[in-house]
Structure formats: structure tokens, C-alpha cells
Design a protein around this motif. Structure first.
Motif, PDB file in Angstrom:
ATOM      1  N   LYS A  87       0.815  -1.215   0.000  1.00 52.77           N
ATOM      2  CA  LYS A  87       0.000   0.000   0.000  1.00 52.77           C
ATOM      3  C   LYS A  87       0.852   1.270   0.000  1.00 52.77           C
ATOM      4  CE  LYS A  87      -3.788  -2.257   2.435  1.00 52.77           C
ATOM      5  NZ  LYS A  87      -4.574  -2.283   3.669  1.00 52.77           N
ATOM      6  N   ALA A  88       2.052   1.200   0.547  1.00 50.24           N
ATOM      7  CA  ALA A  88       2.913   2.381   0.651  1.00 50.24           C
ATOM      8  C   ALA A  88       3.625   2.631  -0.680  1.00 50.24           C
ATOM      9  CB  ALA A  88       3.931   2.190   1.767  1.00 50.24           C
ATOM     10  N   PRO A  89       3.346   3.752  -1.334  1.00 47.00           N
ATOM     11  CA  PRO A  89       3.954   4.017  -2.645  1.00 47.00           C
ATOM     12  C   PRO A  89       5.488   3.981  -2.637  1.00 47.00           C
ATOM     13  CG  PRO A  89       2.215   5.616  -2.200  1.00 47.00           C
ATOM     14  CD  PRO A  89       2.421   4.817  -0.938  1.00 47.00           C
ATOM     15  N   HIS A  90       6.107   4.421  -1.531  1.00 47.88           N
ATOM     16  CA  HIS A  90       7.573   4.446  -1.502  1.00 47.88           C
ATOM     17  C   HIS A  90       8.183   3.046  -1.447  1.00 47.88           C
ATOM     18  CE1 HIS A  90       6.949   3.953   2.844  1.00 47.88           C
ATOM     19  NE2 HIS A  90       8.228   3.610   2.928  1.00 47.88           N
ATOM     20  N   LEU A  91       7.378   2.024  -1.101  1.00 49.78           N
ATOM     21  CA  LEU A  91       7.890   0.648  -1.069  1.00 49.78           C
ATOM     22  C   LEU A  91       7.767  -0.072  -2.408  1.00 49.78           C
ATOM     23  CD1 LEU A  91       6.701  -0.809   2.363  1.00 49.78           C
ATOM     24  CD2 LEU A  91       8.973   0.007   1.704  1.00 49.78           C
ATOM     25  N   LEU A  92       6.920   0.432  -3.298  1.00 49.10           N
ATOM     26  CA  LEU A  92       6.689  -0.264  -4.568  1.00 49.10           C
ATOM     27  C   LEU A  92       7.964  -0.514  -5.379  1.00 49.10           C
ATOM     28  CD1 LEU A  92       3.245   1.101  -5.766  1.00 49.10           C
ATOM     29  CD2 LEU A  92       3.854  -1.275  -5.270  1.00 49.10           C
ATOM     30  N   PRO A  93       8.883   0.453  -5.510  1.00 52.32           N
ATOM     31  CA  PRO A  93      10.110   0.142  -6.266  1.00 52.32           C
ATOM     32  C   PRO A  93      10.925  -0.984  -5.624  1.00 52.32           C
ATOM     33  CG  PRO A  93       9.876   2.513  -5.966  1.00 52.32           C
ATOM     34  CD  PRO A  93       8.820   1.853  -5.119  1.00 52.32           C
ATOM     35  N   TYR A  94      10.944  -1.037  -4.312  1.00 49.95           N
ATOM     36  CA  TYR A  94      11.676  -2.098  -3.603  1.00 49.95           C
ATOM     37  C   TYR A  94      10.985  -3.447  -3.786  1.00 49.95           C
ATOM     38  CZ  TYR A  94      14.293   1.670  -1.446  1.00 49.95           C
ATOM     39  OH  TYR A  94      15.101   2.758  -1.257  1.00 49.95           O
ATOM     40  N   TYR A  95       9.683  -3.445  -3.640  1.00 48.38           N
ATOM     41  CA  TYR A  95       8.892  -4.661  -3.833  1.00 48.38           C
ATOM     42  C   TYR A  95       9.085  -5.209  -5.249  1.00 48.38           C
ATOM     43  CZ  TYR A  95       4.720  -7.440  -4.828  1.00 48.38           C
ATOM     44  OH  TYR A  95       3.861  -8.426  -5.237  1.00 48.38           O
ATOM     45  N   ASN A  96       8.924  -4.331  -6.247  1.00 52.48           N
ATOM     46  CA  ASN A  96       9.047  -4.765  -7.644  1.00 52.48           C
ATOM     47  C   ASN A  96      10.447  -5.289  -7.942  1.00 52.48           C
ATOM     48  OD1 ASN A  96       6.370  -4.226  -8.374  1.00 52.48           O
ATOM     49  ND2 ASN A  96       6.833  -2.079  -8.803  1.00 52.48           N
ATOM     50  N   ASP A  97      11.475  -4.626  -7.420  1.00 46.13           N
ATOM     51  CA  ASP A  97      12.853  -5.071  -7.626  1.00 46.13           C
ATOM     52  C   ASP A  97      13.066  -6.433  -6.973  1.00 46.13           C
ATOM     53  OD1 ASP A  97      15.557  -5.139  -8.273  1.00 46.13           O
ATOM     54  OD2 ASP A  97      16.134  -3.659  -6.791  1.00 46.13           O
ATOM     55  N   ALA A  98      12.617  -6.585  -5.741  1.00 43.97           N
ATOM     56  CA  ALA A  98      12.787  -7.863  -5.031  1.00 43.97           C
ATOM     57  C   ALA A  98      12.050  -8.988  -5.751  1.00 43.97           C
ATOM     58  CB  ALA A  98      12.296  -7.740  -3.594  1.00 43.97           C
ATOM     59  N   LEU A  99      10.829  -8.729  -6.193  1.00 42.62           N
ATOM     60  CA  LEU A  99      10.049  -9.753  -6.888  1.00 42.62           C
ATOM     61  C   LEU A  99      10.714 -10.157  -8.204  1.00 42.62           C
ATOM     62  CD1 LEU A  99       7.495 -11.036  -5.821  1.00 42.62           C
ATOM     63  CD2 LEU A  99       6.189  -9.531  -7.324  1.00 42.62           C
ATOM     64  N   ARG A 100      11.210  -9.176  -8.941  1.00 42.63           N
ATOM     65  CA  ARG A 100      11.900  -9.464 -10.207  1.00 42.63           C
ATOM     66  C   ARG A 100      13.123 -10.348  -9.955  1.00 42.63           C
ATOM     67  NH1 ARG A 100      16.327  -7.425 -12.102  1.00 42.63           N
ATOM     68  NH2 ARG A 100      16.331  -5.643 -10.686  1.00 42.63           N
ATOM     69  N   ARG A 101      13.905 -10.005  -8.937  1.00 42.16           N
ATOM     70  CA  ARG A 101      15.106 -10.790  -8.621  1.00 42.16           C
ATOM     71  C   ARG A 101      14.738 -12.198  -8.147  1.00 42.16           C
ATOM     72  NH1 ARG A 101      19.895  -7.340  -7.522  1.00 42.16           N
ATOM     73  NH2 ARG A 101      19.288  -5.165  -7.747  1.00 42.16           N
ATOM     74  N   ALA A 102      13.702 -12.302  -7.331  1.00 44.94           N
ATOM     75  CA  ALA A 102      13.278 -13.620  -6.822  1.00 44.94           C
ATOM     76  C   ALA A 102      12.803 -14.515  -7.962  1.00 44.94           C
ATOM     77  CB  ALA A 102      12.181 -13.448  -5.777  1.00 44.94           C
ATOM     78  N   LYS A 103      12.058 -13.943  -8.887  1.00 41.48           N
ATOM     79  CA  LYS A 103      11.544 -14.733 -10.016  1.00 41.48           C
ATOM     80  C   LYS A 103      12.653 -15.174 -10.966  1.00 41.48           C
ATOM     81  CE  LYS A 103       6.841 -13.069  -9.900  1.00 41.48           C
ATOM     82  NZ  LYS A 103       5.764 -12.330 -10.555  1.00 41.48           N
ATOM     83  N   ALA A 104      13.791 -14.485 -10.943  1.00 40.69           N
ATOM     84  CA  ALA A 104      14.916 -14.852 -11.808  1.00 40.69           C
ATOM     85  C   ALA A 104      15.660 -16.087 -11.282  1.00 40.69           C
ATOM     86  CB  ALA A 104      15.879 -13.676 -11.937  1.00 40.69           C
ATOM     87  N   LEU A 105      15.437 -16.429 -10.023  1.00 40.39           N
ATOM     88  CA  LEU A 105      16.080 -17.620  -9.454  1.00 40.39           C
ATOM     89  C   LEU A 105      15.259 -18.863  -9.809  1.00 40.39           C
ATOM     90  CD1 LEU A 105      17.010 -16.443  -5.841  1.00 40.39           C
ATOM     91  CD2 LEU A 105      18.595 -16.943  -7.703  1.00 40.39           C
ATOM     92  N   PRO A 106      15.928 -19.971 -10.106  1.00 38.17           N
ATOM     93  CA  PRO A 106      15.168 -21.204 -10.359  1.00 38.17           C
ATOM     94  C   PRO A 106      14.300 -21.621  -9.168  1.00 38.17           C
ATOM     95  CG  PRO A 106      17.400 -21.441 -11.187  1.00 38.17           C
ATOM     96  CD  PRO A 106      17.350 -20.144 -10.422  1.00 38.17           C
ATOM     97  N   ARG A 107      14.800 -21.392  -7.937  1.00 36.05           N
ATOM     98  CA  ARG A 107      14.016 -21.747  -6.750  1.00 36.05           C
ATOM     99  C   ARG A 107      14.243 -20.681  -5.683  1.00 36.05           C
ATOM    100  NH1 ARG A 107      11.030 -24.973  -3.791  1.00 36.05           N
ATOM    101  NH2 ARG A 107      11.696 -25.794  -1.808  1.00 36.05           N
ATOM    102  N   PHE A 108      13.131 -20.152  -5.167  1.00 35.57           N
ATOM    103  CA  PHE A 108      13.170 -19.127  -4.115  1.00 35.57           C
ATOM    104  C   PHE A 108      12.017 -19.377  -3.159  1.00 35.57           C
ATOM    105  CE2 PHE A 108      11.304 -15.184  -2.498  1.00 35.57           C
ATOM    106  CZ  PHE A 108      12.381 -14.676  -1.785  1.00 35.57           C
ATOM    107  N   THR A 109      12.328 -19.361  -1.872  1.00 36.59           N
ATOM    108  CA  THR A 109      11.290 -19.426  -0.844  1.00 36.59           C
ATOM    109  C   THR A 109      11.587 -18.364   0.203  1.00 36.59           C
ATOM    110  OG1 THR A 109      12.501 -21.099   0.426  1.00 36.59           O
ATOM    111  CG2 THR A 109      10.849 -21.904  -1.151  1.00 36.59           C
TER     112      THR A 109
END
Length: 145
Positions: A87-109
Motif C-alpha cells: 500500500k505504501a507508494p515508496h515501497l513499490l520500487p523495492y517490492y518490484n525489484d525484489a520480486l523481479r530478482r526472486a523470479k529470476a532464481l530457479p528456486r526461491f522461498t
């Protein structure tokens, strides 16, 4: 055989916002790395996300293919799992970056742990504030030049 690692991450902010940093304890089969970085003035949630991004960047840097992350930030964990909205707009760039990096890994939990299980990462984050530790040279964070 995939290279596996476990990471404990934490962020600290003295004031919210205030002096902030992150700490990451990354364990592979052959080594244990302590990673920290001073962020300047930031919120606790920015510090938490910075720790996650640092763990993901370190995994890529080291050729890790299977990363299991533990965090005492329920908000961060639930957001990355898709159970809470960001919900916090200032966190969206961090969230999107983290999600992109996590999805690039074959396995992430990622899982939530109680604060007591995360004391080493907490200590690294606080040490990074005290020492004003520079960010690792291989780490790029959203909004940090």
C-alpha cells in the motif's frame, strides 16, 4: 546439482524514518557471508526490503540457484508471498525489484521467523548503522545513487 543457500535478513531504523541499514547472513555449503549496508535516512520497511534485495543480489553474484530466505518482518514476507498488498507508494520500487530478482532464481522461498531466530541478521544491521558500512559494490538498490 544446484547451488543452495539460506539467508537470514533484517533491516533496522533508529527512528522511523531514521538512520537505517540492513543485515544479511548468507550460508552456503562452503561459506557463511555477513553482508551489511548503511542506507542513510530511511524507514524500517525500506531497510527490510533492502536486506532482501541484498540477499537476492548476493545469490546471483555467487551463482546460487536455490535460495531460502528467513525474515522477522511479517509485512515483507506476506507481501512477497502475495498475501498482502503493497500500500505504501515508496515501497513499490523495492517490492518490484525484489520480486523481479526472486523470479529470476530457479528456486526461491521466503518464510517468517520470530525475532529471536533472526538475532544474527539483526546484529549485522545494527553494526552497519554504527559503522556506517558502505553498500557492497555489487549491490544496486532502488532510489540509491
Amino acid at each position: 546439482m544446484s547451488r543452495r543457500a539460506r539467508a537470514w535478513i533484517d533491516g533496522a531504523s533508529r527512528g522511523n524514518p531514521g538512520d537505517a541499514a540492513f543485515g544479511v547472513l548468507l550460508e552456503t555449503d562452503s561459506e557463511t557471508l555477513e553482508i551489511g549496508g548503511y542506507l542513510g535516512r530511511a524507514t524500517n520497511n525500506v531497510a527490510e526490503y533492502s536486506g532482501l534485495i541484498a540477499a537476492l543480489a548476493a545469490a546471483k553474484h555467487l551463482g546460487i540457484e536455490d535460495l531460502a530466505v528467513a525474515s522477522d518482518s511479517e509485512l515483507l514476507v506476506r507481501q512477497i508471498q502475495g498475501r498482502y498488498r503493497v500500500k505504501a507508494p515508496h515501497l513499490l520500487p523495492y517490492y518490484n525489484d525484489a520480486l523481479r530478482r526472486a523470479k529470476a532464481l530457479p528456486r526461491f522461498t521466503i518464510r517468517h521467523v520470530m525475532r529471536g531466530e533472526n538475532s544474527r541478521a539483526d546484529g549485522l544491521a545494527n553494526r552497519a548503522i554504527d559503522a556506517r558500512e558502505p553498500l557492497p559494490e555489487w549491490l544496486e538498490l532502488p532510489g540509491v545513487a
